[in-house]
Design a protein around this motif. Structure first.
Motif, short mmCIF file in Angstrom:
data_model
loop_
_atom_site.label_atom_id
_atom_site.label_comp_id
_atom_site.label_asym_id
_atom_site.label_seq_id
_atom_site.Cartn_x
_atom_site.Cartn_y
_atom_site.Cartn_z
N ALA A 287 -7.05 -0.94 -6.86
CA ALA A 287 -7.74 -1.24 -5.61
C ALA A 287 -9.19 -1.54 -5.90
O ALA A 287 -9.81 -0.90 -6.75
N PRO B 153 -4.27 -4.30 2.46
CA PRO B 153 -5.51 -4.83 1.88
C PRO B 153 -6.32 -5.61 2.91
O PRO B 153 -5.76 -6.24 3.82
N GLY B 154 -7.64 -5.55 2.78
CA GLY B 154 -8.53 -6.24 3.69
C GLY B 154 -9.07 -5.38 4.80
O GLY B 154 -9.86 -5.87 5.63
N GLN B 155 -8.71 -4.10 4.85
CA GLN B 155 -9.21 -3.22 5.89
C GLN B 155 -10.50 -2.53 5.44
O GLN B 155 -10.75 -2.37 4.25
N ARG C 225 -9.39 -4.01 -1.02
CA ARG C 225 -8.47 -5.11 -1.27
C ARG C 225 -7.99 -5.05 -2.71
O ARG C 225 -8.48 -4.25 -3.51
N ARG C 226 -7.02 -5.89 -3.02
CA ARG C 226 -6.52 -5.97 -4.39
C ARG C 226 -7.42 -6.88 -5.22
O ARG C 226 -7.86 -7.93 -4.75
#
Length: 433
Positions: A101, A142-144, A157-158
């Motif tokens: 992450a 992802p993206g939060q 995110r990854r």
């Protein structure tokens, strides 16, 4: 008399009942309940003919239709797309334990701090803005944006491959992604190729080569130092394991890390046909006599060097040893990063136009006129809704990439020394064909 009247009435009733039950056409009459109308039919008979026809069409459209087979051309067009969707599947899902992450933290100077971590249920992510337990990240998409213990925001995110190679543990200086992309285009690597890499380092080049050659390709990575060899294998293994947890498809296991000096590996390469060679080492001229017999005719040997002195030594070795390589080009990859930030102007007065620093001829420093700062340009207010920005250049790290192609003739010709470029100690070479 009364009896006669009763007899006549009975005869009349019997004749009427027989005539009603057996009409002239011989067909039996329908009973009253058999001729009753449905509610919709009764309403339709009360409506004008035009409205009754519209009601009938609506009732026919509402009735269920039998399934129809699609045309053959539609099936032929939809089938390939459906097969691609089923084969691709979802690229990624929520975070799971064991994968990587990337957390982005916004700093006071409008820069971004990136933190890389491997998720574990009992671990904690530490940042300048507080801590965040990994169990709060696991299960999130992802993206939060999540809040730390101090109330700071973290964007989760990854990581991409280039971000991973910049943040992973290093033993040696890595080949930067901007240079690796140029190397891959220069070597024209295709899926299924066999590529030789000398100098595993921290494993950055090995990861990009692994993705370029695909599952059917093969990468041979030689390293002379044991600590660099072990670190490259570890970084490669960590990326593969994290990828397989967070993605549907698997990362190919196509890199063979070899702890050996490339100058002593001539016997190992006799049975191998190489499509391309990349040399990322201190003295690449020592590896050229070993790798050129296994490189296919017309194959590219790309060399990654840090200074121009190494470039001169390499070309001099090719000339003195008469190696079958043609130096096609020497490039320096320029990749400048710019930081565009909101500008604080004097007395909060906005500017009216944009000019670069070179085009400014002593502008009057008036609060109603444009204000220019060293290495910064203020953007137009009319085009950006009153928001003023400054753009500043970020220094970058430069290296040199040499493309040498194997050709038929054994000797290249002579390399003439050209003029010196300005005040720099750079020498330009020109080939004679």
């Amino acid at each position: 008399m009364r009896a006669w009247r009763a007899l006549r009435r009975g005869a009349a009733f019997s004749s009427s009942s027989s005539s009603s039950s057996s009409p002239a056409d011989g067909k039996p009459r329908r009973r009253a309940w058999e001729t009753s109308l449905s509610p919709l039919e009764r309403v339709r008979r009360l409506l004008p003919p035009e409205e009754a026809a519209a009601v009938a069409r609506g009732a026919a459209a509402a009735a269920p239709q039998p399934p129809q087979a699609p045309p053959e051309e539609d099936v032929a067009a939809v089938a390939p797309r459906q097969a691609l969707v089923e084969a691709a599947g979802p690229r990624s899902g929520p975070f799971r334990a064991g994968e990587l992450a990337l957390a982005e933290v916004r700093r006071k100077n409008n820069s971004t701090l990136k933190l890389l971590c491997r998720l574990a249920a009992e671990a904690v992510l530490s940042s300048p803005g507080g801590v965040l337990p990994h169990r709060d990240i696991i299960g999130q998409l992802p993206g939060q944006v999540l809040l730390t213990s101090a109330g700071k925001r973290l964007l989760l995110r990854r990581p991409s491959l280039d971000e991973y190679v910049l943040l992973m543990p290093r033993g040696a200086t890595i080949a930067y992604p901007k240079d690796i992309s140029a190397l891959l285009m220069m070597m024209d690597i295709h899926p299924g190729d066999t590529v030789l890499e000398t100098g595993s380092g921290s494993g950055a080049m090995s990861l990009f080569l692994s993705r370029a050659v695909g599952p059917k390709g093969h990468v041979l990575s030689y390293e002379i130092r044991e600590d660099h060899h072990n670190l490259a294998k570890k970084n490669y293994r960590h990326w593969r394991s994290a990828w397989e947890i967070g993605h549907v498809d698997k990362w190919p296991d196509n890199v063979e890390f070899i702890l050996k000096d490339i100058s002593t590996a001539a016997a190992d390469l006799k049975s191998v046909t190489l499509d391309a060679v990349v040399l990322d080492m201190l003295n690449p001229q020592c590896a050229l006599p070993v790798v050129h017999p296994s490189l296919k005719q017309g194959g590219v040997c790309a060399v990654y060097l840090a200074n121009i002195t190494q470039v001169i030594d390499l070309l001099d070795r090719i000339r003195s040893c008469k190696l079958p390589f043609l130096c096609e080009r020497i490039i320096e990859v320029t990749h400048r990063r710019w930081s565009v930030l909101p500008a604080k102007l004097k007395h909060y007065k906005s500017s009216q136009m944009v000019k670069t620093q070179e085009n400014i001829e002593e502008p009057p420093q008036n609060e109603y006129e444009e204000i220019h700062i060293q290495d910064e340009a203020v953007l137009k207010e009319s085009e950006y809704n009153g928001k003023d920005f400054t753009a500043d250049e970020t220094p970058y790290y430069c290296t040199w990439i040499i493309q040498c192609r194997k050709r038929q003739c054994f000797y290249l010709g002579q390399l003439r020394i050209g003029k010196v470029l300005d005040s720099l100690d750079l020498v330009r070479f020109k080939e004679d064909y």
